[in-house]
Scaffold this active site. Structure first.
Site, PDB file in Angstrom:
ATOM      1  CG  HIS A 257      -0.371   0.211   2.528  1.00  0.00           C
ATOM      2  ND1 HIS A 257      -0.134  -0.822   3.412  1.00  0.00           N
ATOM      3  CD2 HIS A 257       0.049   1.334   3.158  1.00  0.00           C
ATOM      4  CE1 HIS A 257       0.387  -0.327   4.529  1.00  0.00           C
ATOM      5  NE2 HIS A 257       0.507   0.982   4.395  1.00  0.00           N
TER       6      HIS A 257
ATOM      7  N   GLY B  24       3.530   6.359   8.244  1.00  0.00           N
ATOM      8  CA  GLY B  24       4.922   6.516   7.830  1.00  0.00           C
ATOM      9  C   GLY B  24       5.780   5.352   8.274  1.00  0.00           C
ATOM     10  CG  ASN B  25       6.389   3.745  12.266  1.00  0.00           C
ATOM     11  OD1 ASN B  25       5.898   4.649  12.921  1.00  0.00           O
ATOM     12  ND2 ASN B  25       7.639   3.326  12.445  1.00  0.00           N
ATOM     13  CB  SER B  26       3.217   1.615   6.221  1.00  0.00           C
ATOM     14  OG  SER B  26       2.030   1.792   6.943  1.00  0.00           O
TER      15      SER B  26
ATOM     16  CB  ILE C 289      -1.899   1.564  13.935  1.00  0.00           C
ATOM     17  CG1 ILE C 289      -2.432   2.755  13.112  1.00  0.00           C
ATOM     18  CG2 ILE C 289      -0.391   1.533  13.941  1.00  0.00           C
ATOM     19  CD1 ILE C 289      -2.031   4.106  13.670  1.00  0.00           C
TER      20      ILE C 289
ATOM     21  CG  ASP D  44      -0.123  -4.178   2.686  1.00  0.00           C
ATOM     22  OD1 ASP D  44      -0.048  -3.512   1.638  1.00  0.00           O
ATOM     23  OD2 ASP D  44      -0.097  -3.656   3.825  1.00  0.00           O
TER      24      ASP D  44
END
Length: 471
Positions: A113, A216-218, A236, A143
């Site tokens: 994503h 942004g941690n993705s 999350i 994902d």
């Protein structure tokens, strides 16, 4: 001068004190805490080991602004000039995420994503170097996506761990680029394992952690205390958009399959296909089967000539374990199959009529029967600029199609084409045209041939069946 015994003892104590104060004390060795007293120590050694392999991912896509056909009219151009003949630029979409270097050649794993629908990707390393990146593999079902840095070599990498070895309560670190502020490290524990029904991907089997994870941690790293990758942070649960201590990571054992596919040069991941429909065991079903608690995956249907059928699975069987690993529900069975290589065999522990049965099943990919037989359409039809393919178990798996067995799938739609103008989309399934049922690409080719006074299209999209009529 002579000293009495008391003065001698005092002198000795002072000398010892002076000696202690003058001898420099060694700095304590920094290491990850392993026992309760060591909780006063630092995670810095683990961070220093893994941080160079965590990167920031910047993705973008610029959509071209459609050119108005009125600008081709000489009269229009006479009054309004030639300003409309060129329309540079357009709407720009951007995405921010993180990634993990997993190969010295510059192979980066991130979330699908993060780069979905994006065309331009840049990657920034922790040492401030930046590289263009090519998207080498997209795996929407998990994902996950793989990028390849352009230029450079001998990149720092992170060792891949074993997510099956994790236990609830294990300490973990989350590293990524939250809100674009820069590389950030947060600490927590494994809150739960094998979380299903989260709705993130088809393989719902996630590590839950309370380490702070934010937008942004993705694509960033979930790291164990040995400095190995435990998972890829993906999502999350939050009502505010910020971290509330419920984050989810894709287990590294699933990541390994996608990385292996990218290293082999494949542009998609092929996984073993069961060929059976499964149902979650409810409390009532568990009682009827004599189980202490709901567990396992109940077989409700078997497709002929598949791995499940060849293994001897039957409708009504309850799959309890695969290769000795417990199966709690259909999602956990799907995950276990998805992390196994094609070509081997797996052992299924089955409860049949109240008795345990062990079955051996070959790990085979979903078959492409019928063949895809792609057809790209031209001419004056609503399908001009679209490419369609036949449905098969392999296509159903690849596109995560549910509830549809007939029709043809739109594989691609050219920008600016007639198909794009009527909002035809990649992934649409054409079920009928002008009251003619469509089963193959050749059926669709025949149905749109010739002249038509009107068009009636029946399309399955996103679990809904839509009907459109237009001239």
């Amino acid at each position: 001068m002579q000293l009495n015994s008391s003065a001698l003892r005092l002198f000795s104590s002072l000398a010892a004190l002076i000696l202690v104060q003058t001898v420099p004390q060694a700095e304590p060795v920094r290491q990850a805490p392993e026992t309760r007293p060591q909780m006063l120590l630092s995670f810095a050694p683990v961070v220093k080991k893994v941080q160079p392999a965590v990167v920031n991912v910047y993705a973008s896509r610029t959509d071209k602004t459609p050119r108005n056909p009125l600008f081709d009219d000489p009269v229009f151009r006479r009054f309004f000039g030639n300003g409309g003949t060129e329309r540079p630029g357009g709407r720009t979409s951007q995405s921010l995420g993180s990634g993990v270097l997993v190969d010295p050649s510059g192979l980066v794993v991130t979330n699908y994503h993060v780069i979905e629908n994006m065309t331009d990707v840049k990657v920034a390393l922790s040492d401030k170097r930046e590289f263009e990146a090519k998207i080498v593999l997209r795996d929407q079902r998990t994902d996950l996506a793989l990028l390849k840095l352009v230029g450079g070599s001998n990149f720092p990498t992170m060792e891949l761990g074993d997510s099956d070895a994790l236990e609830v309560g294990d300490l973990v670190l989350a590293i990524g680029n939250p809100f674009g502020v820069g590389q950030t490290v947060t600490q927590g524990i494994v809150s739960a394992l094998a979380r299903t029904n989260v709705g993130i991907s088809d393989y719902g089997f996630f590590i839950q952690t309370d380490a702070a994870i934010n937008p942004g941690n993705s694509g960033g790293a979930l790291v164990d205390m040995n400095g190995r990758l435990a998972g890829i942070n993906s999502a999350i649960f939050s009502q505010s958009g910020g971290s509330v201590g419920i984050g989810f990571a894709i287990p590294v054992n699933m990541v390994k399959i996608v990385v292996a596919a990218a290293k082999s040069g494949a542009n998609q991941v092929h996984r073993p296909w069961l060929g059976a429909s499964l149902q979650t065991v409810s409390r009532d079903i568990a009682d009827s089967l004599g189980l202490d608690h709901p567990s396992g995956a109940l077989v409700t249907d078997i497709t002929a000539h598949t791995a499940a059928a060849d293994a001897g699975l039957k409708r009504g069987d309850l799959i309890m374990a695969i290769d000795g690993q417990t199966v709690d529900d259909p999602e956990s069975l799907g995950y276990r199959l998805g992390t196994r290589p094609i070509g081997g065999t797996s052992s299924l522990a089955v409860l049949r009529d109240g008795k345990p049965v062990t079955l051996s099943m070959k790990l085979l990919p979903a078959p492409e029967i019928p063949p895809r037989d792609p057809v790209k359409f031209a001419g004056a039809t609503p399908f001009t600029g679209a490419t369609a393919i036949n449905l098969s178990p392999a296509v159903v798996e690849e596109y995560s199609i549910e509830g549809v067995k007939d029709g043809v799938l739109i594989e691609a739609v050219e920008d600016g084409s007639q198909a794009a103008r009527i909002n035809m989309q990649k992934g649409d399934i054409i079920l009928g045209v002008n009251d003619t049922k469509i089963a193959t690409t050749r059926d669709l080719e025949k149905a749109i041939a010739g002249k038509h006074a009107y068009w009636k299209l029946i399309v399955a999209r996103g679990g809904q069946v839509l009907t459109s009529v237009f001239e």
